[in-house]
Design a protein around this motif. Structure first.
Motif, PDB file in Angstrom:
ATOM      1  N   ALA A  24      13.822  44.192  56.163  1.00 49.95           N
ATOM      2  CA  ALA A  24      14.011  44.544  57.581  1.00 49.95           C
ATOM      3  C   ALA A  24      12.884  43.679  58.572  1.00 49.95           C
ATOM      4  CB  ALA A  24      11.954  45.004  57.795  1.00 49.95           C
ATOM      5  N   ILE A  25      11.759  41.994  58.488  1.00 42.06           N
ATOM      6  CA  ILE A  25      12.672  40.179  59.076  1.00 42.06           C
ATOM      7  C   ILE A  25      12.772  40.362  59.777  1.00 42.06           C
ATOM      8  CG2 ILE A  25      10.605  38.673  59.198  1.00 42.06           C
ATOM      9  CD1 ILE A  25       8.951  39.461  57.035  1.00 42.06           C
TER      10      ILE A  25
ATOM     11  N   TYR B 240       8.525  38.245  68.130  1.00 42.51           N
ATOM     12  CA  TYR B 240       9.322  36.801  68.931  1.00 42.51           C
ATOM     13  C   TYR B 240       9.574  37.227  70.280  1.00 42.51           C
ATOM     14  CZ  TYR B 240      12.528  34.161  68.441  1.00 42.51           C
ATOM     15  OH  TYR B 240      13.692  33.054  69.418  1.00 42.51           O
ATOM     16  N   LYS B 241       9.156  38.183  70.710  1.00 43.50           N
ATOM     17  CA  LYS B 241       9.865  38.426  72.102  1.00 43.50           C
ATOM     18  C   LYS B 241       8.247  38.161  72.908  1.00 43.50           C
ATOM     19  CE  LYS B 241      13.446  40.734  73.718  1.00 43.50           C
ATOM     20  NZ  LYS B 241      14.526  39.889  73.921  1.00 43.50           N
TER      21      LYS B 241
ATOM     22  N   GLU C 275      18.527  30.632  58.795  1.00 42.93           N
ATOM     23  CA  GLU C 275      18.886  30.714  60.477  1.00 42.93           C
ATOM     24  C   GLU C 275      19.718  29.750  60.572  1.00 42.93           C
ATOM     25  OE1 GLU C 275      18.168  31.201  64.195  1.00 42.93           O
ATOM     26  OE2 GLU C 275      16.469  30.084  63.094  1.00 42.93           O
TER      27      GLU C 275
ATOM     28  N   ILE D 223       5.466  45.753  45.714  1.00 44.15           N
ATOM     29  CA  ILE D 223       5.694  45.961  47.297  1.00 44.15           C
ATOM     30  C   ILE D 223       7.343  45.522  47.021  1.00 44.15           C
ATOM     31  CG2 ILE D 223       3.151  46.176  48.909  1.00 44.15           C
ATOM     32  CD1 ILE D 223       4.057  42.687  48.728  1.00 44.15           C
TER      33      ILE D 223
ATOM     34  N   SER E  73      16.198  42.099  60.421  1.00 43.87           N
ATOM     35  CA  SER E  73      16.095  42.688  61.183  1.00 43.87           C
ATOM     36  C   SER E  73      15.945  42.435  62.090  1.00 43.87           C
ATOM     37  CB  SER E  73      16.769  44.111  60.982  1.00 43.87           C
ATOM     38  OG  SER E  73      16.461  44.531  59.344  1.00 43.87           O
ATOM     39  N   GLY E  74      14.664  42.251  62.471  1.00 38.97           N
ATOM     40  CA  GLY E  74      13.568  42.332  63.221  1.00 38.97           C
ATOM     41  C   GLY E  74      14.021  41.523  64.286  1.00 38.97           C
ATOM     42  N   PHE E  75      13.837  39.981  63.637  1.00 37.29           N
ATOM     43  CA  PHE E  75      14.450  38.984  64.346  1.00 37.29           C
ATOM     44  C   PHE E  75      15.705  38.554  65.040  1.00 37.29           C
ATOM     45  CE2 PHE E  75      16.145  34.234  63.648  1.00 37.29           C
ATOM     46  CZ  PHE E  75      14.701  33.650  64.538  1.00 37.29           C
TER      47      PHE E  75
ATOM     48  N   LYS F 272      17.739  41.238  65.656  1.00 37.47           N
ATOM     49  CA  LYS F 272      17.280  42.207  67.213  1.00 37.47           C
ATOM     50  C   LYS F 272      17.048  41.216  68.371  1.00 37.47           C
ATOM     51  CE  LYS F 272      15.472  46.167  68.709  1.00 37.47           C
ATOM     52  NZ  LYS F 272      14.006  46.789  68.651  1.00 37.47           N
ATOM     53  N   ALA F 273      16.138  40.410  68.331  1.00 35.35           N
ATOM     54  CA  ALA F 273      15.277  39.818  68.963  1.00 35.35           C
ATOM     55  C   ALA F 273      15.862  38.360  68.990  1.00 35.35           C
ATOM     56  CB  ALA F 273      13.949  38.852  68.961  1.00 35.35           C
ATOM     57  N   LYS F 274      16.580  38.443  69.000  1.00 40.29           N
ATOM     58  CA  LYS F 274      17.068  37.253  68.886  1.00 40.29           C
ATOM     59  C   LYS F 274      19.151  37.339  70.161  1.00 40.29           C
ATOM     60  CE  LYS F 274      17.672  33.158  68.351  1.00 40.29           C
ATOM     61  NZ  LYS F 274      17.072  31.520  68.245  1.00 40.29           N
TER      62      LYS F 274
ATOM     63  N   MET G 176       7.504  46.785  60.100  1.00 37.71           N
ATOM     64  CA  MET G 176       7.610  44.829  59.871  1.00 37.71           C
ATOM     65  C   MET G 176       9.061  44.601  60.753  1.00 37.71           C
ATOM     66  SD  MET G 176       5.988  44.199  57.122  1.00 37.71           S
ATOM     67  CE  MET G 176       6.312  42.536  57.490  1.00 37.71           C
ATOM     68  N   GLN G 177       9.646  44.862  60.612  1.00 31.27           N
ATOM     69  CA  GLN G 177      10.966  44.764  61.279  1.00 31.27           C
ATOM     70  C   GLN G 177      10.790  44.920  63.006  1.00 31.27           C
ATOM     71  OE1 GLN G 177      14.533  47.549  60.905  1.00 31.27           O
ATOM     72  NE2 GLN G 177      15.637  46.599  63.192  1.00 31.27           N
TER      73      GLN G 177
ATOM     74  N   ILE H 113       9.137  42.399  48.434  1.00 30.58           N
ATOM     75  CA  ILE H 113       9.497  41.434  49.217  1.00 30.58           C
ATOM     76  C   ILE H 113      10.670  41.106  49.848  1.00 30.58           C
ATOM     77  CG2 ILE H 113       9.402  39.125  49.299  1.00 30.58           C
ATOM     78  CD1 ILE H 113       6.984  40.454  48.853  1.00 30.58           C
TER      79      ILE H 113
ATOM     80  N   LEU I 154       8.401  49.605  56.525  1.00 29.39           N
ATOM     81  CA  LEU I 154       9.332  48.470  56.093  1.00 29.39           C
ATOM     82  C   LEU I 154       9.832  48.754  57.854  1.00 29.39           C
ATOM     83  CD1 LEU I 154      11.491  49.226  53.172  1.00 29.39           C
ATOM     84  CD2 LEU I 154      10.236  47.222  53.786  1.00 29.39           C
TER      85      LEU I 154
ATOM     86  N   GLN J 162       6.263  35.571  57.400  1.00 33.17           N
ATOM     87  CA  GLN J 162       6.536  34.610  56.008  1.00 33.17           C
ATOM     88  C   GLN J 162       5.292  35.048  55.375  1.00 33.17           C
ATOM     89  OE1 GLN J 162       9.082  34.896  53.080  1.00 33.17           O
ATOM     90  NE2 GLN J 162       9.920  35.430  54.753  1.00 33.17           N
TER      91      GLN J 162
ATOM     92  N   THR K 205       8.684  42.036  63.674  1.00 35.21           N
ATOM     93  CA  THR K 205       8.302  40.857  64.198  1.00 35.21           C
ATOM     94  C   THR K 205       9.258  40.842  65.474  1.00 35.21           C
ATOM     95  OG1 THR K 205       9.618  41.304  61.687  1.00 35.21           O
ATOM     96  CG2 THR K 205      10.407  39.305  63.020  1.00 35.21           C
ATOM     97  N   TYR K 206      10.209  42.009  65.811  1.00 37.96           N
ATOM     98  CA  TYR K 206      10.416  41.648  66.705  1.00 37.96           C
ATOM     99  C   TYR K 206       9.601  41.490  68.285  1.00 37.96           C
ATOM    100  CZ  TYR K 206      13.007  43.882  70.898  1.00 37.96           C
ATOM    101  OH  TYR K 206      13.567  44.262  72.216  1.00 37.96           O
TER     102      TYR K 206
ATOM    103  N   SER L 146      12.784  43.775  50.161  1.00 37.58           N
ATOM    104  CA  SER L 146      13.128  44.520  51.295  1.00 37.58           C
ATOM    105  C   SER L 146      11.955  43.739  52.550  1.00 37.58           C
ATOM    106  CB  SER L 146      11.951  46.388  51.150  1.00 37.58           C
ATOM    107  OG  SER L 146      12.909  46.420  49.976  1.00 37.58           O
ATOM    108  N   ILE L 147      10.674  43.337  52.586  1.00 40.41           N
ATOM    109  CA  ILE L 147      10.264  43.301  53.800  1.00 40.41           C
ATOM    110  C   ILE L 147      11.023  42.035  53.914  1.00 40.41           C
ATOM    111  CG2 ILE L 147       8.193  41.571  54.068  1.00 40.41           C
ATOM    112  CD1 ILE L 147       6.686  43.376  52.093  1.00 40.41           C
ATOM    113  N   ASP L 148      11.702  41.381  53.336  1.00 39.24           N
ATOM    114  CA  ASP L 148      12.145  39.736  54.091  1.00 39.24           C
ATOM    115  C   ASP L 148      13.587  40.476  54.735  1.00 39.24           C
ATOM    116  OD1 ASP L 148      10.589  38.411  53.558  1.00 39.24           O
ATOM    117  OD2 ASP L 148      11.634  37.613  51.500  1.00 39.24           O
TER     118      ASP L 148
ATOM    119  N   TYR M  58       2.380  44.020  55.751  1.00 41.93           N
ATOM    120  CA  TYR M  58       2.983  44.978  55.139  1.00 41.93           C
ATOM    121  C   TYR M  58       2.094  46.254  54.804  1.00 41.93           C
ATOM    122  CZ  TYR M  58       6.113  47.632  52.078  1.00 41.93           C
ATOM    123  OH  TYR M  58       6.821  48.929  51.606  1.00 41.93           O
TER     124      TYR M  58
END
Lengths: 173, 435
Positions: free
Chosen positions: B29-30, A55-56, B146, B21, B32-34, B36-38, A47-48, B23, A44, A23, A51-52, B25-27, A30
């Motif tokens: 995206a974050i 975390y990994k 989360e 920007i 979804s990435g998180f 996926k890792a989880k 960003m995804q 925010i 975007l 955050q 983040t992935y 959409s950015i959140d 971005y």
């Protein structure tokens, strides 16, 4: 809470700390993505993915003081890979306008020149001038002496000048 | 030197300072990435404890509505107990557990522990001598995006040692908007029978410890059927030794014949069928088996404990199997070459992506399983795998299989990958009576 403490917690597997850190740097991340990819949707997606990856890989981060630089480097590496995939995809005005930025000619040239640079030069210029990372920090995260970073930075600036001159030359013919 | 370029670069930065920007959409995206890792982390956490565990984490697509409608008794029962609806929604893909609730074998607990605005409640349990399922809810004063337990320990209050086989603790809960309430289930299964008495669960969540006592009432006794019959699929023999039915699951104990030419991997459709052709299939969401591919193995099915069939059969039509002579994948990670693989050349295009070792698996229909089991290096030492990933590309008919490996040095090459799933099948029409 201090950033370093958060980073320590995140390395130990605390998800809340991790998300809080992302955050904190999301806008920097971005904008970096946007400057490379110049497309909102792709930024975007970046960003995804970042983040992935963060975390990994956070367990591999050795020094908690360099979290931001580490994170931005993940983004830059990702963007460099994406750019390679796209090869030399030429931007058209439509996409640029959709960014909501009115660009003058100089800026457009500069961006094109940046894309023409080698990966390392692009990375180092982005870290230094776009994300305000200190040379000392760049050296630490890249695991090389500060002197080397300065040399690379100079090379990058020279390469950028050459690219800009080429483009400028073309325009004025 | 280069003042002009530096100035231009600074100009570029300024330009982006004012860029609009989103925010939100950015959140997104974050998040979804998180997530996926989880998801990958969850799969790998479940995997660690069993050497050859088949894990199926199926998506629950059947609506809660239809299953409740089918059972007036259950619908009634649910309306009597507040919060029961949520619990039923978690077990609706498991007939055995649905029946346990319907027959009031579900035990209400309702015990909470609260720390710093975070409250964890064990709402209820379904338990038998080999395992227990705890249904929990988490309430938070602040909205949380989360929630995931970091650890879920259990111990007997009297200090008896529990021989835990594995546990799984549900999905990580993520919510873009943030929620105040979450619920889920925790499963424990044990190697040795446990007693109905007092237990203490110690849950770790957001750096806080929650300790909740549970008293389990007497378990319903298991039903055992000695079988000792053989199933045969294309000449490959499986000796079914015993079927034990517990309230939470049915356990089929079996052994592959030593003389088989193939290793039998997943038994795709092993199922229990009664005289009315009612079927209890495999576990749709959780641990589906344990053991080793060439020795004794246990396969877990949904339990028919709460039905009293006159006749009961075990039926099998299809199993995944590979030739013993060619049962592993051997890979040189330096030259990025597949040196050996099962017949058919189905694995192709070995490459590195994001630090993962990635294969394409070519099949007629997409094969939705992560196929890899234990990985060993050239010296025969096991390599700990961080996680496996699997994705399908429907149009191409290929699956992308990834393994997240630690760094491999030259002396460890080539590495050998064992398989727990593979898209080669043997078929048959086997039905044996067990009751």
């Amino acid at each position: 809470m201090e950033t370093e403490q958060l980073v320590k917690k995140a390395i130990k597997g605390n998800d809340e700390a991790f998300l809080q850190l992302i955050q904190t740097y999301k806008v920097d991340l971005y904008k970096t993505a946007l400057s490379f990819l110049r497309n909102e949707e792709e930024a975007l997606e970046a960003m995804q993915e970042v983040t992935y990856r963060a975390y990994k890989n956070i367990k591999k981060l050795k020094n908690e003081f360099y979290f931001k630089t580490w994170l931005i480097r993940i983004m830059i590496n990702y963007c460099n890979d994406q750019l390679k995939l796209k090869k030399r995809f030429v931007m058209n005005d439509e996409i640029l306008n959709s960014l909501g930025v009115s660009e003058n000619h100089t800026q457009l040239e500069l961006k094109d020149a940046m894309l023409d640079l080698d990966d390392r030069s692009r990375e180092i210029l982005t870290l230094k001038y776009f994300n305000d990372v200190k040379i000392k920090d760049i050296a630490t995260i890249m695991q090389c002496p500060e002197g080397t970073v300065k040399t690379w930075l100079n090379k990058a600036l020279r390469a950028l000048r050459e690219k800009l001159d080429e483009k400028g030359g073309n325009l004025h013919v | 030197m280069f003042e002009r370029e530096k100035e231009q670069l600074n100009g570029l930065k300024k330009e982006y300072e004012n860029i609009p920007i989103s925010i939100d959409s950015i959140d997104q995206a974050i998040l979804s990435g998180f997530q996926k890792a989880k998801t990958e982390e969850r799969k790998s956490r479940m995997k660690k404890r069993s050497a050859f565990g088949f894990i199926a984490a199926a998506l629950l697509l059947i609506g809660l509505f239809s299953s409740i409608k089918n059972s007036p008794a259950l619908a009634n029962y649910i309306s009597e107990i507040p919060g029961m609806e949520k619990i039923v929604s978690m077990i609706r893909d498991d007939k055995g557990r649905m029946a346990a609730v319907e027959k009031k074998y579900y035990q209400k607990q309702g015990i909470s522990d609260e720390k710093d605005g975070l409250k964890v409640t064990i709402d209820g349990t379904i338990a038998d001598e080999m395992g227990m399922v705890l249904f929990y809810s988490i309430e938070s004063k602040e909205k949380l995006k989360e929630v995931m337990f970091d650890d879920v320990k259990i111990r007997a209050k009297d200090g008896t040692v529990l021989d835990e086989a594995y546990n799984s603790f549900g999905d990580s809960h993520t919510s873009g908007k943030g929620e105040n309430k979450f619920s889920g289930e925790i499963e424990y299964f044990f190697e040795a029978p446990i007693e109905a008495k007092e237990y203490i669960v110690e849950l770790q969540l957001k750096d806080k410890e929650f300790s909740i006592p549970l008293t389990l009432k007497e378990f319903k006794k298991k039903k055992e059927y000695a079988v000792q019959q053989t199933m045969d699929l294309e000449g490959q023999k499986i000796n079914i030794e015993k079927v034990t039915i517990y309230p939470l699951r049915a356990v089929v104990k079996l052994k592959m014949n030593d003389e088989n030419e193939k290793y039998i991997l997943q038994l795709d459709d092993l199922r229990l069928v009664d005289e009315n052709n009612e079927v209890w299939g495999n576990i749709a969401n959780g641990i589906t088996g344990s053991g080793d591919k060439d020795t004794e193995r246990e396969v877990y099915l949904q339990s028919n404990y709460f039905k009293e069939p006159k006749e009961l059969y075990l039926v099998l039509n299809s199993a995944q199997a590979i030739d013993k002579a060619n049962a592993v994948i051997v890979v040189d990670t330096e030259k990025m070459k597949i040196l050996k693989q099962p017949y058919g050349n189905k694995l192709r295009n070995l490459r590195k992506e994001d630090g993962q070792l990635v294969f394409d698996l070519h099949t007629k229909k997409p094969f939705r399983s992560a196929i890899f089991s234990t990985i060993t290096d050239a010296k025969g030492k096991e390599i700990e795998v961080n996680s496996q990933s699997m994705g399908t590309e429907e149009e191409k008919g290929t699956s992308r299989l990834g393994i997240d490996l630690p760094p491999i040095d030259r002396s460890q090459n080539p590495i050998t990958i064992d398989l727990s799933f593979y898209p080669e099948w043997i078929k048959g029409n086997e039905k044996i009576r067990i009751k």
